[in-house]
Design a protein around this motif. Structure first.
Motif, PDB file in Angstrom:
ATOM      1  N   ALA A 156       0.838  -1.203   0.000  1.00 44.24           N
ATOM      2  CA  ALA A 156       0.000   0.000   0.000  1.00 44.24           C
ATOM      3  C   ALA A 156       0.869   1.247   0.000  1.00 44.24           C
ATOM      4  O   ALA A 156       0.563   2.242  -0.664  1.00 44.24           O
ATOM      5  N   ALA A 157       1.968   1.182   0.751  1.00 45.52           N
ATOM      6  CA  ALA A 157       2.847   2.343   0.839  1.00 45.52           C
ATOM      7  C   ALA A 157       3.508   2.617  -0.510  1.00 45.52           C
ATOM      8  O   ALA A 157       3.879   3.753  -0.805  1.00 45.52           O
ATOM      9  N   ALA A 158       3.631   1.584  -1.319  1.00 48.14           N
ATOM     10  CA  ALA A 158       4.261   1.757  -2.626  1.00 48.14           C
ATOM     11  C   ALA A 158       3.314   2.428  -3.607  1.00 48.14           C
ATOM     12  O   ALA A 158       3.723   2.878  -4.671  1.00 48.14           O
ATOM     13  N   ALA A 159       2.042   2.496  -3.207  1.00 45.54           N
ATOM     14  CA  ALA A 159       1.063   3.133  -4.088  1.00 45.54           C
ATOM     15  C   ALA A 159       1.302   4.631  -4.149  1.00 45.54           C
ATOM     16  O   ALA A 159       1.871   5.209  -3.233  1.00 45.54           O
ATOM     17  N   PRO A 160       0.879   5.233  -5.237  1.00 43.56           N
ATOM     18  CA  PRO A 160       1.099   6.671  -5.412  1.00 43.56           C
ATOM     19  C   PRO A 160       0.406   7.458  -4.302  1.00 43.56           C
ATOM     20  O   PRO A 160      -0.665   7.089  -3.837  1.00 43.56           O
ATOM     21  N   GLU A 161       1.003   8.554  -3.949  1.00 38.53           N
ATOM     22  CA  GLU A 161       0.602   9.365  -2.802  1.00 38.53           C
ATOM     23  C   GLU A 161      -0.875   9.682  -2.747  1.00 38.53           C
ATOM     24  O   GLU A 161      -1.580   9.304  -1.845  1.00 38.53           O
ATOM     25  N   GLY A 162      -1.327  10.416  -3.711  1.00 39.65           N
ATOM     26  CA  GLY A 162      -2.678  10.955  -3.650  1.00 39.65           C
ATOM     27  C   GLY A 162      -3.766   9.915  -3.780  1.00 39.65           C
ATOM     28  O   GLY A 162      -4.910  10.260  -3.957  1.00 39.65           O
ATOM     29  N   GLY A 163      -3.422   8.665  -3.668  1.00 37.40           N
ATOM     30  CA  GLY A 163      -4.418   7.623  -3.814  1.00 37.40           C
ATOM     31  C   GLY A 163      -4.409   7.166  -5.247  1.00 37.40           C
ATOM     32  O   GLY A 163      -3.955   6.093  -5.555  1.00 37.40           O
ATOM     33  N   ARG A 164      -4.903   7.974  -6.122  1.00 40.90           N
ATOM     34  CA  ARG A 164      -4.814   7.639  -7.554  1.00 40.90           C
ATOM     35  C   ARG A 164      -5.007   8.886  -8.396  1.00 40.90           C
ATOM     36  O   ARG A 164      -5.596   8.864  -9.459  1.00 40.90           O
ATOM     37  N   LEU A 167      -0.268   9.341 -11.329  1.00 41.24           N
ATOM     38  CA  LEU A 167       0.598   8.180 -11.348  1.00 41.24           C
ATOM     39  C   LEU A 167       1.987   8.601 -11.800  1.00 41.24           C
ATOM     40  O   LEU A 167       2.179   8.970 -12.946  1.00 41.24           O
TER      41      LEU A 167
ATOM     42  N   MET B   1      -2.946   6.688  -1.265  1.00 36.14           N
ATOM     43  CA  MET B   1      -3.721   6.882  -0.047  1.00 36.14           C
ATOM     44  C   MET B   1      -2.831   6.804   1.174  1.00 36.14           C
ATOM     45  O   MET B   1      -2.341   5.738   1.529  1.00 36.14           O
ATOM     46  N   THR B   4      -3.610   4.206   4.054  1.00 36.19           N
ATOM     47  CA  THR B   4      -3.408   2.764   3.985  1.00 36.19           C
ATOM     48  C   THR B   4      -2.078   2.357   4.584  1.00 36.19           C
ATOM     49  O   THR B   4      -1.850   1.199   4.829  1.00 36.19           O
ATOM     50  N   SER B   5      -1.232   3.318   4.806  1.00 38.43           N
ATOM     51  CA  SER B   5       0.087   2.982   5.308  1.00 38.43           C
ATOM     52  C   SER B   5       0.245   3.438   6.753  1.00 38.43           C
ATOM     53  O   SER B   5       1.346   3.554   7.242  1.00 38.43           O
ATOM     54  N   THR B  34      -5.390  -2.100   0.377  1.00 40.58           N
ATOM     55  CA  THR B  34      -4.159  -2.351  -0.369  1.00 40.58           C
ATOM     56  C   THR B  34      -4.507  -2.685  -1.814  1.00 40.58           C
ATOM     57  O   THR B  34      -3.952  -2.112  -2.750  1.00 40.58           O
TER      58      THR B  34
END
Lengths: 178, 178
Positions: A156-164, A167, B1, B4-5, B34
DNA sequence: ATCTAATCCTTCGAGATCTAAGGTTTGATC
DNA sequence: GATCAAACCTTAGATCTCGAAGGATTAGAT
């Protein structure tokens, strides 16, 4: 879902036009196809108690660390503001929450859980806790659960900051790459 | 997000400590939060290539182990038949697939990937493989990935048979309980 | 043969979700 | 203070999804 175990390419598998990545099931797909039925099962459980997964999720977020704005709340629940508006209106109609304009900043709608809302959440909590207990039992020991959640956290932490919202070009990043 | 982290030890970020007071974050919620952004990120990636997550998913299912019926296909993709009909019609309009009634059983629609469909899938495959490679790198070693997927498999297997058609009373079951 | 039930798919209506655009309020800049 | 931009929320339109009901085809029973 029986399909989640489809690593059986079936003996005598035919070369089709579309060829899947050999052997490896995509992580994201597996993750999705696990989360999907679990959430649906959870939702079905809550529906029996006269609520829904998202209502419960919103109440949880309101209780856990009360967000100041609807935007924060939407972020905590993982949905858009527009969608949240939709839910909040319904919840307000049902008397689960109360919304008031703050005098010091009349832009924000302060969201409060009502007595009824708290009562409902309390009822749902028992079901939710039991549900979670069973899932944890399926995963294994407490250490197993901890390790599992840790990996989820890293993904989840690897996901982009603003959620989506945006990108980054090279996303998801390698571990360590900043 | 960012939310999530909020429990991950995340190297180098710690803006908010907003943590659930009574410990234990629900497994299903963590899983959902996630999977959600990952799938969305993946979808955004595919959209750039002129497709979508579900189109890719359908093409993947068609290529991996060609389902006989639309019902099977829907099951493989994790959606309902009604929803699949929707997608297939669009994909047929776009020339990605072809549907024909089988002469021996005129109830079923046989779904076939066209040349264009295969070409598109081939293009998407590169992006998908790269995406997956990175996710796996985030998880850790190959053994870590295997362990992680194994847990996901067990969780998914604990889900009710038909996906989410019927929820047995005592679901999810304890491991070993039959 | 005919009737009934099961299988397979589609259609319809409702709900959840998103994006984009609009309305209000506040803050910043000149 | 007037203007422009930002923050916050809502509305509008579109898409995806589901459940339920319906149509067509096949299989089974009488």
């Amino acid at each position: 879902m029986s399909d989640t175990s489809d690593e059986s390419p079936a003996p005598g598998d035919e070369p089709r036009a579309a060829q899947a990545p050999r052997g490896r099931r995509p992580v994201a797909v597996t993750l999705w196809k696990t989360a999907q039925p679990l959430i649906r099962g959870f939702d079905a459980l809550l529906v029996e108690h006269g609520a829904s997964w998202q209502v419960w999720h919103i109440l949880l977020a309101l209780g856990t660390s009360p967000p100041r704005t609807q935007r924060e709340l939407a972020g905590a629940v993982g949905i858009r503001e527009a969608t949240l508006t939709h839910h909040l209106r319904a919840m307000e109609d049902n008397g689960l929450i109360r919304r008031t304009r703050m005098p010091d900043n009349r832009r924000v709608q302060h969201v409060e859980v009502t007595e009824d809302g708290a009562r409902l959440f309390e009822e749902l909590r028992a079901a939710a806790v039991e549900f979670d207990r069973r899932l944890r039992a399926v995963i294994g020991s407490e250490d197993d659960v901890a390790r599992f959640l840790e990996v989820l956290g890293r993904l989840a932490a690897a996901a982009p900051e603003g959620g989506r919202d945006i990108l980054p070009e090279d996303w998801p990043r390698e571990p360590g790459v900043r």
